[in-house]
Design a protein around this motif. Structure first.
Motif, PDB file in Angstrom:
ATOM      1  N   ALA A   3       0.833  -1.208   0.000  1.00  0.00           N
ATOM      2  CA  ALA A   3       0.000   0.000   0.000  1.00  0.00           C
ATOM      3  C   ALA A   3       0.867   1.257   0.000  1.00  0.00           C
ATOM      4  CB  ALA A   3      -0.933  -0.004   1.213  1.00  0.00           C
ATOM      5  N   LEU A   4       1.919   1.256   0.783  1.00  0.00           N
ATOM      6  CA  LEU A   4       2.824   2.408   0.860  1.00  0.00           C
ATOM      7  C   LEU A   4       3.539   2.621  -0.469  1.00  0.00           C
ATOM      8  CD1 LEU A   4       4.301   4.581   2.666  1.00  0.00           C
ATOM      9  CD2 LEU A   4       6.041   2.826   2.997  1.00  0.00           C
ATOM     10  N   LEU A   5       4.104   1.550  -1.021  1.00  0.00           N
ATOM     11  CA  LEU A   5       4.894   1.670  -2.247  1.00  0.00           C
ATOM     12  C   LEU A   5       4.035   2.052  -3.450  1.00  0.00           C
ATOM     13  CD1 LEU A   5       7.292  -1.372  -1.761  1.00  0.00           C
ATOM     14  CD2 LEU A   5       7.781   1.049  -1.372  1.00  0.00           C
ATOM     15  N   VAL A   6       2.891   1.399  -3.611  1.00  0.00           N
ATOM     16  CA  VAL A   6       2.017   1.713  -4.742  1.00  0.00           C
ATOM     17  C   VAL A   6       1.484   3.134  -4.615  1.00  0.00           C
ATOM     18  CG1 VAL A   6      -0.184   1.149  -5.865  1.00  0.00           C
ATOM     19  CG2 VAL A   6       1.405  -0.677  -5.229  1.00  0.00           C
ATOM     20  N   SER A   7       1.051   3.506  -3.419  1.00  0.00           N
ATOM     21  CA  SER A   7       0.521   4.858  -3.204  1.00  0.00           C
ATOM     22  C   SER A   7       1.572   5.924  -3.492  1.00  0.00           C
ATOM     23  CB  SER A   7       0.016   5.009  -1.763  1.00  0.00           C
ATOM     24  OG  SER A   7      -1.027   4.110  -1.506  1.00  0.00           O
ATOM     25  N   MET A 140       0.369   7.803   4.167  1.00  0.00           N
ATOM     26  CA  MET A 140       1.819   8.046   4.203  1.00  0.00           C
ATOM     27  C   MET A 140       2.398   7.997   2.790  1.00  0.00           C
ATOM     28  SD  MET A 140       2.854   5.855   7.611  1.00  0.00           S
ATOM     29  CE  MET A 140       4.578   5.798   7.188  1.00  0.00           C
ATOM     30  N   GLY A 141       1.970   7.015   2.006  1.00  0.00           N
ATOM     31  CA  GLY A 141       2.472   6.867   0.644  1.00  0.00           C
ATOM     32  C   GLY A 141       2.051   8.009  -0.258  1.00  0.00           C
ATOM     33  N   THR A 142       0.775   8.400  -0.208  1.00  0.00           N
ATOM     34  CA  THR A 142       0.331   9.489  -1.074  1.00  0.00           C
ATOM     35  C   THR A 142       0.979  10.809  -0.676  1.00  0.00           C
ATOM     36  OG1 THR A 142      -1.692   9.860   0.232  1.00  0.00           O
ATOM     37  CG2 THR A 142      -1.867   8.399  -1.687  1.00  0.00           C
TER      38      THR A 142
END
Length: 194
Positions: A3-7, A140-142
């Motif tokens: 989720a973090l990496l893709v976002s 966090m990712g976005t």
């Protein structure tokens, strides 16, 4: 962690050439004070994307997993198409008035928060928070993706804008959104409940 990496990746790519990145260029050129601008972008993004992440997490409780899968899949495909449409900045005289009243940080915060309302990256945050089970990692990712795209815009300004192949970057971001959409429609994430 996915989720973090893709976002991060999707938003960083989608943000290149977006109206908020154009806003970062304009604010940097106008105020020539990068650190309050960067701080304003960070705070506005965290708040805006936290709200979007909460909406995405809330949506998962409202609809069945099958309906959510179709809504998310079609939303990602729509985001792919939207990413291919270039953004333009609206001239806004209130920006200079806000800067006089609120200072550089305050003007940046208000401008970015409002510019993100209904923007591609906010909608993508809602969709990814609904798609992944960890809205905090998505936010966090976005946020990281926004900062990866906008901090260089503030620090380097117009010099960077003319060297990036914006159409290519938008095409890559659109492809990622399309792949996410098709994968979701085909049942990817079924183990997560949709």
């Amino acid at each position: 962690m996915e989720a973090l990496l893709v976002s991060t990746g999707v938003v960083a790519l989608a943000e290149i050439g977006d109206k908020t990145q154009l806003l970062a260029f304009i604010l940097a050129a106008r105020f020539k004070r990068p650190w309050p601008i960067i701080a304003g972008i960070l705070v506005a993004t965290v708040l805006n994307h936290a709200l979007a992440g909460a909406v995405g997490a809330w949506l998962t409780s409202l609809v069945s997993p099958q309906v959510l899968r179709w809504v998310l899949g079609l939303s990602f495909i729509a985001m792919a198409a939207w990413t291919l449409v270039p953004d333009k900045m609206d001239d806004d005289e209130s920006e200079s008035l806000a800067a006089r009243r609120l200072g550089v940080f305050g003007a940046t915060f208000v401008a970015f928060f409002l510019a993100e309302m209904g923007d591609k990256t906010q909608i993508a945050t809602v969709a990814m928070a609904a798609r992944y089970s960890d809205a905090i990692l998505v936010v966090m990712g976005t946020t990281l993706g926004m900062m990866l795209a906008n901090v260089p815009a503030v620090l380097i300004g117009d010099k960077l804008a003319h060297k990036l192949p914006i159409r290519l970057v938008h095409g890559i971001a659109a492809l990622i959104f399309a792949v996410l959409g098709v994968a979701t429609l085909m049942g990817a994430g079924a183990s997560l409940g949709f």
